[in-house]
Scaffold this motif. Structure first.
Motif, PDB file in Angstrom:
ATOM      1  N   TYR A  63      55.155  39.780  82.112  1.00  0.00           N
ATOM      2  CA  TYR A  63      55.438  40.423  83.392  1.00  0.00           C
ATOM      3  C   TYR A  63      55.457  39.393  84.527  1.00  0.00           C
ATOM      4  CZ  TYR A  63      55.327  43.782  87.189  1.00  0.00           C
ATOM      5  OH  TYR A  63      55.637  44.491  88.308  1.00  0.00           O
ATOM      6  N   ALA A  64      54.513  38.476  84.512  1.00  0.00           N
ATOM      7  CA  ALA A  64      54.464  37.440  85.545  1.00  0.00           C
ATOM      8  C   ALA A  64      55.724  36.575  85.508  1.00  0.00           C
ATOM      9  CB  ALA A  64      53.218  36.578  85.359  1.00  0.00           C
ATOM     10  N   ILE A  65      56.144  36.195  84.312  1.00  0.00           N
ATOM     11  CA  ILE A  65      57.360  35.374  84.174  1.00  0.00           C
ATOM     12  C   ILE A  65      58.577  36.153  84.651  1.00  0.00           C
ATOM     13  CG2 ILE A  65      58.915  34.290  82.504  1.00  0.00           C
ATOM     14  CD1 ILE A  65      56.362  33.669  80.830  1.00  0.00           C
ATOM     15  N   ALA A  66      58.728  37.393  84.194  1.00  0.00           N
ATOM     16  CA  ALA A  66      59.888  38.209  84.568  1.00  0.00           C
ATOM     17  C   ALA A  66      59.938  38.472  86.071  1.00  0.00           C
ATOM     18  CB  ALA A  66      59.862  39.537  83.807  1.00  0.00           C
ATOM     19  N   SER A  67      58.768  38.528  86.700  1.00  0.00           N
ATOM     20  CA  SER A  67      58.701  38.795  88.141  1.00  0.00           C
ATOM     21  C   SER A  67      58.873  37.526  88.962  1.00  0.00           C
ATOM     22  CB  SER A  67      57.347  39.424  88.496  1.00  0.00           C
ATOM     23  OG  SER A  67      57.190  40.640  87.823  1.00  0.00           O
ATOM     24  N   GLY A  68      58.894  36.388  88.308  1.00  0.00           N
ATOM     25  CA  GLY A  68      59.024  35.126  89.018  1.00  0.00           C
ATOM     26  C   GLY A  68      57.732  34.729  89.718  1.00  0.00           C
ATOM     27  N   ALA A  69      56.608  35.262  89.257  1.00  0.00           N
ATOM     28  CA  ALA A  69      55.323  34.962  89.887  1.00  0.00           C
ATOM     29  C   ALA A  69      54.910  33.519  89.611  1.00  0.00           C
ATOM     30  CB  ALA A  69      54.250  35.905  89.361  1.00  0.00           C
ATOM     31  N   LEU A  70      54.320  32.905  90.606  1.00  0.00           N
ATOM     32  CA  LEU A  70      53.751  31.578  90.446  1.00  0.00           C
ATOM     33  C   LEU A  70      52.255  31.656  90.210  1.00  0.00           C
ATOM     34  CD1 LEU A  70      55.654  29.686  93.266  1.00  0.00           C
ATOM     35  CD2 LEU A  70      56.157  29.741  90.815  1.00  0.00           C
ATOM     36  N   ALA A  71      51.682  32.822  90.558  1.00  0.00           N
ATOM     37  CA  ALA A  71      50.248  33.027  90.386  1.00  0.00           C
ATOM     38  C   ALA A  71      49.971  34.518  90.239  1.00  0.00           C
ATOM     39  CB  ALA A  71      49.487  32.472  91.580  1.00  0.00           C
ATOM     40  N   ILE A  72      48.841  34.846  89.588  1.00  0.00           N
ATOM     41  CA  ILE A  72      48.448  36.240  89.416  1.00  0.00           C
ATOM     42  C   ILE A  72      46.952  36.405  89.693  1.00  0.00           C
ATOM     43  CG2 ILE A  72      50.250  36.807  87.743  1.00  0.00           C
ATOM     44  CD1 ILE A  72      48.131  36.539  85.522  1.00  0.00           C
ATOM     45  N   VAL A  73      46.576  37.630  90.033  1.00  0.00           N
ATOM     46  CA  VAL A  73      45.183  38.044  90.125  1.00  0.00           C
ATOM     47  C   VAL A  73      45.044  39.237  89.197  1.00  0.00           C
ATOM     48  CG1 VAL A  73      43.383  39.030  91.597  1.00  0.00           C
ATOM     49  CG2 VAL A  73      44.914  37.252  92.506  1.00  0.00           C
ATOM     50  N   ILE A  74      44.073  39.194  88.321  1.00  0.00           N
ATOM     51  CA  ILE A  74      43.816  40.298  87.403  1.00  0.00           C
ATOM     52  C   ILE A  74      42.671  41.105  87.997  1.00  0.00           C
ATOM     53  CG2 ILE A  74      43.107  40.932  85.060  1.00  0.00           C
ATOM     54  CD1 ILE A  74      44.171  37.458  85.490  1.00  0.00           C
ATOM     55  N   ALA A  75      42.805  42.410  87.987  1.00  0.00           N
ATOM     56  CA  ALA A  75      41.730  43.272  88.489  1.00  0.00           C
ATOM     57  C   ALA A  75      41.657  44.532  87.640  1.00  0.00           C
ATOM     58  CB  ALA A  75      41.986  43.632  89.945  1.00  0.00           C
ATOM     59  N   HIS A  76      40.444  44.973  87.392  1.00  0.00           N
ATOM     60  CA  HIS A  76      40.234  46.233  86.693  1.00  0.00           C
ATOM     61  C   HIS A  76      38.848  46.751  87.033  1.00  0.00           C
ATOM     62  CE1 HIS A  76      38.178  43.582  83.813  1.00  0.00           C
ATOM     63  NE2 HIS A  76      37.556  44.652  83.363  1.00  0.00           N
ATOM     64  N   ASN A  77      38.593  47.988  86.650  1.00  0.00           N
ATOM     65  CA  ASN A  77      37.285  48.564  86.922  1.00  0.00           C
ATOM     66  C   ASN A  77      36.480  48.705  85.638  1.00  0.00           C
ATOM     67  OD1 ASN A  77      38.840  50.785  85.871  1.00  0.00           O
ATOM     68  ND2 ASN A  77      37.251  52.143  86.657  1.00  0.00           N
ATOM     69  N   HIS A  78      35.185  48.823  85.805  1.00  0.00           N
ATOM     70  CA  HIS A  78      34.286  49.167  84.716  1.00  0.00           C
ATOM     71  C   HIS A  78      33.746  50.556  85.028  1.00  0.00           C
ATOM     72  CE1 HIS A  78      33.080  44.948  82.980  1.00  0.00           C
ATOM     73  NE2 HIS A  78      34.335  45.269  82.737  1.00  0.00           N
ATOM     74  N   PRO A  79      34.182  51.569  84.288  1.00  0.00           N
ATOM     75  CA  PRO A  79      33.734  52.933  84.555  1.00  0.00           C
ATOM     76  C   PRO A  79      32.212  53.103  84.521  1.00  0.00           C
ATOM     77  CG  PRO A  79      35.608  52.956  83.074  1.00  0.00           C
ATOM     78  CD  PRO A  79      35.176  51.525  83.222  1.00  0.00           C
TER      79      PRO A  79
END
Length: 86
Positions: free
Chosen positions: A19-35
């Motif tokens: 997804y990052a490559i297809a979007s042309g992203a140079l950087a990403i931040v991953i975020a999620h929750n712990h229920p």
């Protein structure tokens, strides 16, 4: 990339990188929750972060941070905790 269900390490790492490559992203931040409300990273969280960082080096997409959201205002940020460096 929004995923509304748990993913295992390999499919998530692959999907996030693609997804990052297809979007042309140079950087990403991953975020999620712990229920559970406890934002402490699990062994899987640590492994996913490591795998994404390694994949990012190969494809030129920097992982800026991995943030886990807990109960209330509780969160854990890998970069702030010194577990994710440039």
């Amino acid at each position: 990339l929004y995923v509304d269900r748990p993913l295992s390490k390999k499919p998530f790492t692959s999907a996030a990188t693609q997804y990052a490559i297809a979007s042309g992203a140079l950087a990403i931040v991953i975020a999620h929750n712990h229920p559970s409300g406890d934002p402490a990273p699990s062994d899987d969280d640590v492994e996913i972060t490591r795998r994404l960082k390694e994949a990012g080096v190969v494809v030129g997409v920097e992982v800026l941070d991995h943030v886990i959201v807990g109960a209330g205002e509780a969160f854990y940020a890998f970069r702030a905790e010194g577990r994710l460096t440039a």
